[in-house]
Design an enzyme around this catalytic site. Structure first.
Site, PDB file in Angstrom:
ATOM      1  N   ARG A   1      -7.084  -1.407  11.934  1.00 39.78           N
ATOM      2  CA  ARG A   1      -5.887  -0.867  11.273  1.00 39.78           C
ATOM      3  C   ARG A   1      -6.170   0.227  10.235  1.00 39.78           C
ATOM      4  O   ARG A   1      -7.296   0.466   9.860  1.00 39.78           O
ATOM      5  CB  ARG A   1      -5.119  -1.998  10.595  1.00 39.78           C
ATOM      6  CG  ARG A   1      -5.907  -2.819   9.587  1.00 39.78           C
ATOM      7  CD  ARG A   1      -5.017  -3.954   9.061  1.00 39.78           C
ATOM      8  NE  ARG A   1      -5.693  -4.823   8.116  1.00 39.78           N
ATOM      9  CZ  ARG A   1      -6.379  -5.906   8.449  1.00 39.78           C
ATOM     10  NH1 ARG A   1      -6.488  -6.250   9.716  1.00 39.78           N
ATOM     11  NH2 ARG A   1      -6.970  -6.647   7.518  1.00 39.78           N
ATOM     12  N   ASP A   2      -5.069   0.830   9.776  1.00 37.78           N
ATOM     13  CA  ASP A   2      -5.018   1.760   8.641  1.00 37.78           C
ATOM     14  C   ASP A   2      -5.702   3.100   8.927  1.00 37.78           C
ATOM     15  O   ASP A   2      -6.657   3.491   8.242  1.00 37.78           O
ATOM     16  CB  ASP A   2      -5.637   1.113   7.376  1.00 37.78           C
ATOM     17  CG  ASP A   2      -5.049  -0.267   7.095  1.00 37.78           C
ATOM     18  OD1 ASP A   2      -3.926  -0.538   7.571  1.00 37.78           O
ATOM     19  OD2 ASP A   2      -5.707  -1.078   6.416  1.00 37.78           O
TER      20      ASP A   2
ATOM     21  N   PHE B   1       2.259  -0.903   9.951  1.00 32.75           N
ATOM     22  CA  PHE B   1       1.260  -1.053   8.892  1.00 32.75           C
ATOM     23  C   PHE B   1       0.810   0.328   8.385  1.00 32.75           C
ATOM     24  O   PHE B   1       1.249   1.368   8.854  1.00 32.75           O
ATOM     25  CB  PHE B   1       0.061  -1.858   9.412  1.00 32.75           C
ATOM     26  CG  PHE B   1       0.271  -3.362   9.393  1.00 32.75           C
ATOM     27  CD1 PHE B   1       1.519  -3.926   9.163  1.00 32.75           C
ATOM     28  CD2 PHE B   1      -0.806  -4.216   9.604  1.00 32.75           C
ATOM     29  CE1 PHE B   1       1.690  -5.312   9.133  1.00 32.75           C
ATOM     30  CE2 PHE B   1      -0.647  -5.600   9.575  1.00 32.75           C
ATOM     31  CZ  PHE B   1       0.605  -6.146   9.351  1.00 32.75           C
ATOM     32  N   SER B   2      -0.166   0.285   7.468  1.00 28.97           N
ATOM     33  CA  SER B   2      -0.550   1.495   6.718  1.00 28.97           C
ATOM     34  C   SER B   2      -1.092   2.626   7.583  1.00 28.97           C
ATOM     35  O   SER B   2      -1.618   2.396   8.678  1.00 28.97           O
ATOM     36  CB  SER B   2      -1.590   1.116   5.675  1.00 28.97           C
ATOM     37  OG  SER B   2      -0.960   0.341   4.685  1.00 28.97           O
TER      38      SER B   2
ATOM     39  N   TRP C   1      -3.455  -8.836  -3.747  1.00 28.67           N
ATOM     40  CA  TRP C   1      -3.077  -9.939  -2.872  1.00 28.67           C
ATOM     41  C   TRP C   1      -3.413 -11.271  -3.538  1.00 28.67           C
ATOM     42  O   TRP C   1      -4.298 -11.331  -4.384  1.00 28.67           O
ATOM     43  CB  TRP C   1      -3.828  -9.851  -1.541  1.00 28.67           C
ATOM     44  CG  TRP C   1      -3.419  -8.695  -0.701  1.00 28.67           C
ATOM     45  CD1 TRP C   1      -4.165  -7.587  -0.407  1.00 28.67           C
ATOM     46  CD2 TRP C   1      -2.166  -8.512  -0.033  1.00 28.67           C
ATOM     47  NE1 TRP C   1      -3.457  -6.726   0.394  1.00 28.67           N
ATOM     48  CE2 TRP C   1      -2.221  -7.275   0.637  1.00 28.67           C
ATOM     49  CE3 TRP C   1      -0.990  -9.260   0.054  1.00 28.67           C
ATOM     50  CZ2 TRP C   1      -1.168  -6.767   1.391  1.00 28.67           C
ATOM     51  CZ3 TRP C   1       0.069  -8.753   0.802  1.00 28.67           C
ATOM     52  CH2 TRP C   1      -0.028  -7.532   1.462  1.00 28.67           C
TER      53      TRP C   1
ATOM     54  N   ASP D   1       0.778  -1.245   0.000  1.00 28.80           N
ATOM     55  CA  ASP D   1       0.000   0.000   0.000  1.00 28.80           C
ATOM     56  C   ASP D   1       0.811   1.298   0.000  1.00 28.80           C
ATOM     57  O   ASP D   1       1.778   1.424   0.762  1.00 28.80           O
ATOM     58  CB  ASP D   1      -0.850   0.100   1.283  1.00 28.80           C
ATOM     59  CG  ASP D   1      -1.524  -1.183   1.648  1.00 28.80           C
ATOM     60  OD1 ASP D   1      -1.525  -2.115   0.853  1.00 28.80           O
ATOM     61  OD2 ASP D   1      -2.061  -1.236   2.774  1.00 28.80           O
TER      62      ASP D   1
HETATM   63  C1  FRU Z   1      -3.771  -3.678   2.824  1.00 25.03           C
HETATM   64  C2  FRU Z   1      -3.064  -4.117   4.108  1.00 25.03           C
HETATM   65  C3  FRU Z   1      -3.415  -3.171   5.237  1.00 25.03           C
HETATM   66  C4  FRU Z   1      -2.257  -3.297   6.168  1.00 25.03           C
HETATM   67  C5  FRU Z   1      -1.108  -3.519   5.220  1.00 25.03           C
HETATM   68  C6  FRU Z   1      -0.057  -4.467   5.734  1.00 25.03           C
HETATM   69  O1  FRU Z   1      -3.149  -4.086   1.671  1.00 25.03           O
HETATM   70  O2  FRU Z   1      -3.405  -5.449   4.426  1.00 25.03           O
HETATM   71  O3  FRU Z   1      -4.659  -3.413   5.836  1.00 25.03           O
HETATM   72  O4  FRU Z   1      -2.057  -2.164   6.939  1.00 25.03           O
HETATM   73  O5  FRU Z   1      -1.655  -4.032   4.017  1.00 25.03           O
HETATM   74  O6  FRU Z   1       1.050  -4.494   4.898  1.00 25.03           O
END
Ligand code: FRU
Length: 461
Positions: free
Chosen positions: A156-157, A92-93, A288, A33
């Site tokens: 997350r994110d 992570f993101s 993915w 990402d």
């Molecule tokens: C999305 C993701 C996010 C996470 C990151 C981990 O592609 O799965 O949710 O923060 O990639 O690399």
């Protein structure tokens, strides 16, 4: 055990032997990402999920590049490295925020524990005076800040922006036993956060939401859904990205949705994020659960071309941004040939009847797009190295993706090509695909039937 690698710095060292010309990728290794996209101090900054020591996903770092023109990117040192208590197994993101003369990063700390339900995902803050080196402040939204009933292993994110007198943050979450949600938080200072509401108040179609993104000015929300069942064949990728036009009602903390659609009709686009301060987004130009043939060149994963966004007639429109020069115009009756591996092609046609283009061809290999019954149909089955995913529908198995054609009186098709990708735009819609053709596949063959039409090729500056 004596002699066993203690951390990822003992992984193999990778050398990159090929790379895209103008799409962002890592200096070596794996990327996913885009993160922390921001126009800051007169430059575009892009961070990204990065594993520099392997061409597979691993302990996530934040890679960092800058650009003056969104086309020519320069590497800066890695901005975040995992390994502290708050981000033991990955950074992570997340988002970048300009505040108080400093650049701040809010990101998810990934703590694996024994995996599954024991995973913890927490939101962390880091600060920089020079926009290059970052000091971590640790967790600012933790497990205890989740409302009751939400899973601390899927949280997350964070995407942060400023509105009126507060910072606002949306974070992907999931109810225990449930599917994806987006939670809204607010803060006065980036350190202390208060939970506001669950934006939709109900489960998403996808098992989990990832990378929510909100633009207050234009009123759109972008988010990805993992394992989202296909709806009438509109999106066949196992994981896909939506846009929703609408606004957050800050009084209730709910999102008022007007319309929704799919961000990209192609194989490869995920986790789009809008730049803070500019209505331009970048996504991950991969997906993915697919093989990545460029591993053997020392890199895996690229980011999409930056795309200008706007909302019109209840729909999200995107247009690529590439700094090109030297425009060549070629004309022909109905058939035209050219040579191009990187740059931008534009075909404008009035009263289009027929369209077929072969890109990156050498006779044996090519990537083809045709117009069939009001739909653009991309076929990458003969583009070069084989890419396989887990999708089992006939189109996915045959290397096909489809996008509606506007069928307007005037049709403009824009194709952004780089060594390992084609991104096709028409009437604000986009279809993106990675391709791994042989080096000699530089031919282009085009057949158009229309009242009149023109072809332009813009090379990189
Ligand atoms: C999305 C993701 C996010 C996470 C990151 C981990 O592609 O799965 O949710 O923060 O990639 O690399």
């Amino acid at each position: 055990m004596v002699g066993e690698p203690k951390n990822e710095r003992f992984y193999m060292t990778i050398t990159k032997i090929k790379e895209p010309a103008f799409h962002i990728t890592g200096e070596t290794g794996w990327i996913n990402d885009p993160n922390g996209l921001i126009y800051y101090n007169g430059q575009y900054h892009a961070f990204f999920q990065y594993h520099p020591f392997d061409t597979k996903w691993g302990p996530m770092h934040w890679g960092h590049v800058v650009s003056d023109d969104l086309t020519d990117w320069k590497y800066l040192p890695i901005a975040l490295t995992p390994g502290d208590d708050c981000d033991k197994n990955g950074c992570f993101s997340g988002t970048a925020i300009a505040h108080d003369g400093k650049l701040w990063l809010m990101y998810t700390g990934f703590i694996e524990n024994q995996g599954g339900d024991t995973i913890r995902q927490v939101q962390c803050l880091a600060e920089s005076n020079d926009g290059v080196t970052f000091k971590k402040h640790g967790i600012v939204i933790g497990e205890n800040d989740l409302p009751d009933g939400y899973a601390p292993c899927d949280f997350r994110d964070p995407k942060v922006w400023f509105h009126k007198d507060s910072f606002w943050c949306i974070i992907a979450a999931r109810k225990i036993e449930g599917r994806g949600r987006i939670l809204l938080y607010r803060s006065k200072d980036l350190f202390k956060w208060e939970y506001v509401n669950d934006l939709f108040g109900k489960d998403s179609a996808g098992a989990m939401i990832e990378c929510p993104d909100y633009n207050e000015e234009y009123g759109y929300l972008l988010f990805c859904e993992q394992f989202q069942p296909s709806e009438n064949g509109e999106h066949l990728n196992i994981h896909s990205c939506r846009w929703c036009i609408g606004k957050i009602d800050y009084a209730t903390g709910l999102f008022k949705e007007d319309t929704r659609g799919i961000v990209d009709y192609g194989f490869d686009m995920y986790a789009p994020q809008t730049f803070a301060g500019k209505p331009i987004f970048i996504g991950w130009l991969n997906m993915w659960d697919r093989n990545v043939p460029s591993e053997k060149y020392g890199f895996a994963g690229m980011l999409t071309v930056p795309r200008k966004l706007f909302v019109k007639n209840g729909r999200l429109y995107q247009e690529p941004v590439v700094n090109c020069s030297k425009v060549h115009k070629l004309t022909a009756d109905d058939k035209l040939t050219d040579r191009i591996t990187k740059g931008v092609i534009t075909i404008k046609a009035t009263k289009l009847e027929q369209f077929a283009i072969k890109m990156r061809c050498n006779g044996v290999h090519y990537t083809q797009m045709t117009l069939q019954d009001g739909q653009w149909v991309l076929d990458r089955s003969k583009s070069g190295e084989v890419i396989t995913g887990v999708e089992k529908d006939p189109d996915s198995i045959n290397g096909i993706r489809r996008m509606p054609c506007s069928m307007e009186k005037e049709v403009t098709v824009t194709i952004v090509m780089d060594e390992f990708s084609v991104e096709i735009f028409e009437d604000g819609r986009a279809l993106s695909a990675t391709v791994y053709p042989p080096e000699d596949a530089d031919g282009l063959e085009l057949i158009v039937k229309a009242e009149n039409w023109q072809y332009e090729r813009a090379d990189l500056s």
